[in-house]
Design a protein around this motif. Structure first.
Motif, PDB file in Angstrom:
ATOM      1  N   MET A 173       0.850  -1.178   0.000  1.00 29.98           N
ATOM      2  CA  MET A 173       0.000   0.000   0.000  1.00 29.98           C
ATOM      3  C   MET A 173       0.894   1.238   0.000  1.00 29.98           C
ATOM      4  N   GLY A 174       0.612   2.157  -0.876  1.00 31.39           N
ATOM      5  CA  GLY A 174       1.325   3.429  -0.911  1.00 31.39           C
ATOM      6  C   GLY A 174       0.617   4.446  -0.042  1.00 31.39           C
ATOM      7  N   ALA A 175       1.154   5.636   0.019  1.00 33.76           N
ATOM      8  CA  ALA A 175       0.528   6.712   0.790  1.00 33.76           C
ATOM      9  C   ALA A 175      -0.876   6.982   0.262  1.00 33.76           C
ATOM     10  N   ILE A 176      -1.767   7.330   1.171  1.00 35.69           N
ATOM     11  CA  ILE A 176      -3.170   7.582   0.838  1.00 35.69           C
ATOM     12  C   ILE A 176      -3.524   8.987   1.307  1.00 35.69           C
ATOM     13  N   THR A 177      -4.162   9.750   0.435  1.00 32.94           N
ATOM     14  CA  THR A 177      -4.663  11.068   0.802  1.00 32.94           C
ATOM     15  C   THR A 177      -6.170  11.046   0.678  1.00 32.94           C
ATOM     16  N   THR A 178      -6.840  11.442   1.757  1.00 34.77           N
ATOM     17  CA  THR A 178      -8.295  11.560   1.759  1.00 34.77           C
ATOM     18  C   THR A 178      -8.630  12.999   2.142  1.00 34.77           C
ATOM     19  N   PRO A 179      -9.882  13.383   2.085  1.00 29.08           N
ATOM     20  CA  PRO A 179     -10.214  14.764   2.457  1.00 29.08           C
ATOM     21  C   PRO A 179      -9.784  15.148   3.881  1.00 29.08           C
ATOM     22  N   ARG A 180      -9.779  14.195   4.826  1.00 28.37           N
ATOM     23  CA  ARG A 180      -9.490  14.522   6.222  1.00 28.37           C
ATOM     24  C   ARG A 180      -8.173  13.963   6.758  1.00 28.37           C
ATOM     25  N   LEU A 193       6.401  -1.659   9.118  1.00 27.29           N
ATOM     26  CA  LEU A 193       5.765  -2.925   9.487  1.00 27.29           C
ATOM     27  C   LEU A 193       4.417  -3.020   8.780  1.00 27.29           C
ATOM     28  N   SER A 194       4.220  -4.060   8.009  1.00 30.37           N
ATOM     29  CA  SER A 194       3.042  -4.203   7.155  1.00 30.37           C
ATOM     30  C   SER A 194       1.741  -4.005   7.926  1.00 30.37           C
ATOM     31  N   GLY A 195       0.912  -3.085   7.435  1.00 33.53           N
ATOM     32  CA  GLY A 195      -0.380  -2.805   8.036  1.00 33.53           C
ATOM     33  C   GLY A 195      -0.358  -1.659   9.031  1.00 33.53           C
ATOM     34  N   LEU A 196       0.807  -1.318   9.555  1.00 35.24           N
ATOM     35  CA  LEU A 196       0.948  -0.212  10.508  1.00 35.24           C
ATOM     36  C   LEU A 196       1.005   1.097   9.725  1.00 35.24           C
ATOM     37  N   CYS A 197       0.198   2.082  10.141  1.00 36.94           N
ATOM     38  CA  CYS A 197       0.120   3.352   9.394  1.00 36.94           C
ATOM     39  C   CYS A 197       0.173   4.540  10.334  1.00 36.94           C
ATOM     40  N   LEU A 198       0.804   5.595   9.860  1.00 34.27           N
ATOM     41  CA  LEU A 198       0.748   6.892  10.524  1.00 34.27           C
ATOM     42  C   LEU A 198      -0.399   7.664   9.883  1.00 34.27           C
ATOM     43  N   VAL A 199      -1.301   8.163  10.705  1.00 36.12           N
ATOM     44  CA  VAL A 199      -2.460   8.912  10.236  1.00 36.12           C
ATOM     45  C   VAL A 199      -2.269  10.371  10.635  1.00 36.12           C
ATOM     46  N   VAL A 209       4.629   2.943  20.496  1.00 37.02           N
ATOM     47  CA  VAL A 209       5.329   1.817  19.882  1.00 37.02           C
ATOM     48  C   VAL A 209       4.364   0.684  19.557  1.00 37.02           C
ATOM     49  N   ALA A 210       4.557   0.085  18.389  1.00 34.79           N
ATOM     50  CA  ALA A 210       3.838  -1.133  17.991  1.00 34.79           C
ATOM     51  C   ALA A 210       4.873  -2.203  17.672  1.00 34.79           C
ATOM     52  N   VAL A 211       4.594  -3.441  18.117  1.00 30.81           N
ATOM     53  CA  VAL A 211       5.464  -4.592  17.866  1.00 30.81           C
ATOM     54  C   VAL A 211       4.650  -5.633  17.110  1.00 30.81           C
ATOM     55  N   ASP A 212       5.181  -6.112  16.005  1.00 33.67           N
ATOM     56  CA  ASP A 212       4.512  -7.130  15.195  1.00 33.67           C
ATOM     57  C   ASP A 212       4.646  -8.481  15.891  1.00 33.67           C
ATOM     58  N   THR A 213       3.526  -9.040  16.352  1.00 35.62           N
ATOM     59  CA  THR A 213       3.530 -10.362  16.988  1.00 35.62           C
ATOM     60  C   THR A 213       2.819 -11.403  16.112  1.00 35.62           C
ATOM     61  N   ARG A 214       2.575 -11.085  14.850  1.00 33.87           N
ATOM     62  CA  ARG A 214       1.833 -11.994  13.968  1.00 33.87           C
ATOM     63  C   ARG A 214       2.699 -13.192  13.583  1.00 33.87           C
ATOM     64  N   LYS A 215       2.181 -14.362  13.876  1.00 33.97           N
ATOM     65  CA  LYS A 215       2.873 -15.603  13.543  1.00 33.97           C
ATOM     66  C   LYS A 215       3.135 -15.657  12.033  1.00 33.97           C
ATOM     67  N   SER A 266       4.846 -13.601  10.217  1.00 34.86           N
ATOM     68  CA  SER A 266       5.055 -12.306   9.565  1.00 34.86           C
ATOM     69  C   SER A 266       6.536 -12.106   9.257  1.00 34.86           C
ATOM     70  N   PRO A 267       6.856 -11.516   8.098  1.00 36.66           N
ATOM     71  CA  PRO A 267       8.265 -11.230   7.802  1.00 36.66           C
ATOM     72  C   PRO A 267       8.876 -10.200   8.751  1.00 36.66           C
ATOM     73  N   THR A 268       8.041  -9.444   9.470  1.00 38.43           N
ATOM     74  CA  THR A 268       8.565  -8.470  10.435  1.00 38.43           C
ATOM     75  C   THR A 268       8.247  -8.894  11.876  1.00 38.43           C
ATOM     76  N   PHE A 269       8.117 -10.198  12.103  1.00 36.60           N
ATOM     77  CA  PHE A 269       7.820 -10.757  13.422  1.00 36.60           C
ATOM     78  C   PHE A 269       8.819 -10.235  14.460  1.00 36.60           C
ATOM     79  N   LEU A 270       8.270  -9.691  15.548  1.00 33.89           N
ATOM     80  CA  LEU A 270       8.998  -9.125  16.686  1.00 33.89           C
ATOM     81  C   LEU A 270       9.813  -7.876  16.357  1.00 33.89           C
ATOM     82  N   LYS A 271       9.546  -7.258  15.215  1.00 29.33           N
ATOM     83  CA  LYS A 271      10.130  -5.948  14.907  1.00 29.33           C
ATOM     84  C   LYS A 271       9.210  -4.885  15.500  1.00 29.33           C
ATOM     85  N   TRP A 272       9.799  -3.759  15.858  1.00 26.52           N
ATOM     86  CA  TRP A 272       9.005  -2.678  16.442  1.00 26.52           C
ATOM     87  C   TRP A 272       9.176  -1.392  15.643  1.00 26.52           C
TER      88      TRP A 272
END
Length: 191
Positions: A1-8, A16-22, A92-98, A100-106
Motif C-alpha cells: 500500500m502506498g501513501a493515501i490522501t483523503t479529504p481529512r 511494518l506491514s499494516g501499521l500506518c501513521l495517520v 510503539v507497535a510490535v509485530d507479533t503476527r505468527k 510475519s516477515p517483520t515478526f517481533l520488529k518494532w
C-alpha cells in the motif's frame, strides 16, 4: 500500500506491514480549528474494516511512565487507532503476527496534539507508549471489546525485542513488569 490522501487524512504506511501513521488535516480560521479524529469511510482504505467497539481515554501523570506492551488474541484480536490529546508520547507497535516477515520488529512514533497524528495499529500487534511529558492524555479507538481472557503482553524491556525507549524509565506497573521475557517457544499470534 502506498501513501493515501483523503479529504481529512494523510495516511502513510510504516515499515511494518499494516501499521500506518495517520495525519489529521485541520480546517481552521481565526476562531480555531476542527479536525476529524475518526472516519470509517476514509480509514477503510488504510485497513480499518469494521465498527468501533470501544473508545478509551487514559491519563498518565508523570513523564517517563511506560505503559504496555499489550495485545489481544483471536477471536478478540483488535485494531487500534491511538492518538495523544495532551502532552507527548513515544508510541510503539510490535509485530507479533505468527509467520510475519517483520515478526517481533518494532516501530515507534512521537504522538502529540500539535502534530495532529495517530497510529493505526493492525490486529496481531502489541502496543505501548512512554510519556515524554507530565499530564498525558491518550484516546484509543478499538475494533473489538476488551476480553481479559484473550489478553497478552510483552515485557517492554525484553532484549529479544530491544525497544529503544527515548527516556529513562520512571514508572512501570506491576502487571507490565510481570510479563516474562520471550523465549524460543513464543511463535506469535495466529490470526
Amino acid at each position: 500500500m502506498g501513501a493515501i490522501t483523503t479529504p481529512r487524512f494523510d495516511i502513510t504506511p510504516l515499515p511494518l506491514s499494516g501499521l500506518c501513521l495517520v495525519q489529521r488535516k485541520r480546517m481552521g480560521d481565526a476562531r480555531g480549528f476542527l479536525e476529524r479524529l475518526f472516519c470509517a469511510e476514509e480509514l477503510t482504505r488504510a485497513g480499518w474494516d469494521g465498527p468501533i467497539a470501544q473508545i478509551n481515554h487514559t491519563y498518565t501523570a508523570a513523564a517517563g511512565t511506560l505503559r504496555g506492551m499489550h495485545f489481544q488474541r483471536p477471536p478478540h484480536a483488535e485494531k487500534k487507532l491511538v492518538m495523544c490529546l495532551k502532552g507527548r508520547v513515544f508510541d510503539v507497535a510490535v509485530d507479533t503476527r505468527k509467520g510475519s516477515p517483520t515478526f517481533l520488529k518494532w516501530h515507534g512514533e512521537i504522538l502529540a496534539p500539535e502534530a495532529a497524528n495517530a497510529l493505526l495499529i493492525p490486529e496481531g500487534f502489541a502496543h505501548g507508549f512512554q510519556t515524554l511529558t507530565d499530564d498525558v492524555e491518550m484516546l484509543y479507538c478499538h475494533s473489538a471489546v476488551y476480553a481479559p481472557d484473550h489478553e497478552g503482553g510483552l515485557h517492554p524491556q525484553d532484549p529479544a525485542i530491544n525497544i529503544q525507549w527515548p527516556d529513562e524509565l520512571v514508572t512501570l506497573s506491576d502487571r507490565d513488569q510481570g510479563h516474562p521475557f520471550l523465549g524460543d517457544s513464543f511463535e506469535g499470534v495466529a490470526l
